[in-house]
Design an enzyme around this catalytic site. Structure first.
Site, mmCIF file in Angstrom:
data_model
loop_
_atom_site.group_PDB
_atom_site.id
_atom_site.type_symbol
_atom_site.label_atom_id
_atom_site.label_comp_id
_atom_site.label_asym_id
_atom_site.label_seq_id
_atom_site.Cartn_x
_atom_site.Cartn_y
_atom_site.Cartn_z
ATOM 1 C CE LYS A 105 -0.723 0.596 5.001
ATOM 2 N NZ LYS A 105 -1.742 0.760 6.052
ATOM 3 C CG ASP A 106 3.810 2.057 2.720
ATOM 4 O OD1 ASP A 106 2.689 2.512 3.006
ATOM 5 O OD2 ASP A 106 4.596 1.601 3.566
ATOM 6 C CB SER A 149 -6.389 6.658 7.318
ATOM 7 O OG SER A 149 -7.163 6.266 6.209
ATOM 8 C CG LEU A 150 -7.467 12.301 4.149
ATOM 9 C CD1 LEU A 150 -7.203 12.935 2.794
ATOM 10 C CD2 LEU A 150 -8.240 13.259 5.029
ATOM 11 C CB THR A 156 -7.536 7.152 12.051
ATOM 12 O OG1 THR A 156 -7.000 6.683 10.805
ATOM 13 C CG2 THR A 156 -8.662 8.124 11.759
ATOM 14 N NE ARG A 203 0.775 14.746 12.463
ATOM 15 C CZ ARG A 203 1.294 15.868 11.997
ATOM 16 N NH1 ARG A 203 2.553 16.147 12.205
ATOM 17 N NH2 ARG A 203 0.547 16.717 11.314
ATOM 18 C CB THR A 211 4.395 6.110 18.827
ATOM 19 O OG1 THR A 211 5.797 5.875 18.717
ATOM 20 C CG2 THR A 211 4.168 7.450 19.487
ATOM 21 N NE ARG A 212 -0.054 6.025 13.845
ATOM 22 C CZ ARG A 212 -0.641 6.372 12.716
ATOM 23 N NH1 ARG A 212 -1.889 6.028 12.489
ATOM 24 N NH2 ARG A 212 0.004 7.052 11.795
ATOM 25 C CG ASN A 238 6.492 3.561 15.716
ATOM 26 O OD1 ASN A 238 5.850 3.707 16.751
ATOM 27 N ND2 ASN A 238 7.797 3.368 15.727
#
Length: 473
Positions: A85-86, A134-135, A132, A154, A159-160, A156
């Site tokens: 997906k990247d 993500s749009l 999130t 924000r 961290t989330r 990784n």
């Protein structure tokens, strides 16, 4: 002993998840080619050069991809492992996806605070904050669960999860289930979200191995890892996104399914959608087509099994996870070790510069990758809000500028001998790969006839305007 010149060099980012994925691919190749010698080459990025004390990384997309692809083009490495997906739907000239591995669960996962783990999205209290960046997730949540409040989070995965546990700001976060699986944190999943809840990102859950398009030796080496059933699905998804000309700058999502009809005959179904930023506008289409795929004795649901003669799953080298769907692996032998989150002080989480960026980026804007200037213990190194030693102050975030240029690019170039970047494979006729590609393009064209282009353009314009206003202020 194999000389350095004969070693196969594998490029990787330095993040924990990237190394897990890279080592996993190498372990599969070592099982097939025990005589081969592989060396992991980690990239030195702009962020590594600027900063001495990295805080949890975010994004890891374009900046890391450019470094790795530069190493590929100069033959410093022979292939690179990515989360599919990247990867953009149009790869740089001379680059190709030599293999996609058997896809893991592409769906999103809901992770709730431990004292809220009995709730679901629809039953969470009014005003509960879901994190999130993500749009596509934001737009779908706004449409289906208007009682929830969505805020950017924000960092990784580590961290989330720590922010969810320690900051008492978020009631839950939404992450890709595949990432949680690879990091060994499946126990944190409250619920896997079905496509009726949230459509997922193009290519989510699949690992891609990028190499040079003309490197027949490496492409041949990767062939045993190439899962054609996964390839058919992601070709359709990537063709859909490529035809739309969209990306992470607009809420776009998909769902695909491959069903066997008889012998080698399959039907691929694809659903794709575009939303306005607030979720109020939704344009959705679905379609299907018939494809032919050779029968391969490979567990199609297990990303850790590529032994054709002996269908017993290999272990995940990092998490000791065994396939739950294979009959031969239902014992409690070798249970998965429990992964622990890194010890990050709460004060550091609260003062994470990513949460105090002077450029108030709306959700989704940080898709272009980590900001190297916010990876320091103090905010003052950001060129928008301070001066980097030897650098000039900036009035606009340089990474948003790069993002804007890429967003506006028309993805209309045609790859030679590839299908949205993927090389063909003997297990599928070229006509089947083309059918999948045409399915994605047709679905996107139908959406565009119904106004998808205008909806996406409005979303992009809103984001650009918001960032410009934030920077100016």
């Amino acid at each position: 002993m194999m000389s350095d010149a004969e070693k196969i060099r594998v490029g990787s980012r330095k993040s924990e998840l990237a190394l897990i994925q890279t080592r996993h691919v190498i372990s599969l190749l070592k099982k097939i080619h025990p005589d081969k010698d592989f060396e992991v080459v980690t990239m030195s990025t702009l962020g590594d050069k600027v900063l001495d004390i990295p805080l949890p990384k975010i994004g890891e997309k374009s900046l890391f991809t450019k470094e790795l692809e530069a190493a590929l083009s100069t033959s410093c490495v022979d292939f690179v492992v990515h989360s599919l997906k990247d990867l953009p739907t149009s790869l740089p000239p001379g680059m190709a996806i030599g293999a996609v591995l058997t896809r893991e669960d592409p769906r999103d996962a809901l992770v709730l605070q431990k004292d809220h783990d009995k709730y679901l999205l629809e039953t969470l209290p009014e005003g509960s904050v879901i994190g999130t960046s993500s749009l596509r997730r934001t737009a779908q949540l706004a449409r289906k669960y208007p009682h929830l409040k969505v805020e950017s989070i924000r960092g990784n995965l580590n961290t989330r999860l720590k922010k969810l546990d320690e900051l008492e700001k978020y009631r839950g976060i939404i992450l890709a289930s595949a990432g949680l699986l690879r990091m060994g944190w499946t126990s944190r999943i409250t619920k896997i979200l079905e496509s009726e809840d949230l459509l997922y990102a193009v290519g989510q859950g699949a690992l891609a191995v990028e190499c040079r398009e003309d490197d027949e030796k490496i492409i041949s080496l990767l062939k045993p890892l190439y899962d054609v059933q996964t390839a058919i699905r992601v070709i359709a998804e990537r063709s859909f996104l490529k035809t739309l000309g969209g990306g992470c700058s607009a809420p776009v999502a998909v769902c695909s399914e491959l069903t066997r009809n008889k012998e080698n005959k399959f039907t691929i179904k694809l659903k794709g959608a575009v939303w306005s930023l607030d979720g109020k506008e939704e344009i959705i289409e679905d379609g299907d087509c018939a494809v032919e795929i050779k029968d391969v004795k490979r567990c199609a649901t297990c990303p850790y099994n590529f032994e054709i003669e002996h269908p017993s799953c290999v272990k995940d080298i990092e998490n000791l996870k065994r396939c739950d769907t294979c009959p031969s692996n239902t014992s409690d032998e070798n249970p998965a070790k429990k992964a622990k989150l890194d010890a990050i002080p709460v004060d550091m989480l609260k003062n994470d510069p990513h949460e105090h960026c002077p450029v108030a980026l709306p959700i989704g804007v940080d898709f272009m990758g980590k900001c190297p200037y916010l990876e320091a213990a103090v905010v003052g190194k950001c060129p928008v809000n301070g001066v980097i030693e030897g650098g000039e102050p900036l009035k606009q975030c340089p990474f948003f500028k790069d993002a804007k240029l890429q967003v506006l690019q028309a993805h209309v170039s045609k790859e030679i001998n590839t299908f949205c970047g993927l090389v063909p494979h003997d297990d599928a006729p070229l006509t089947s790969l083309k059918e999948a590609q045409d399915l994605g393009a047709k679905l996107a064209e139908n959406l565009m006839k119904r106004g998808a282009t205008e909806v996406m353009a409005q979303a992009q314009a809103t984001i650009h305007s918001s960032v410009g206003t934030s920077v100016a202020s």
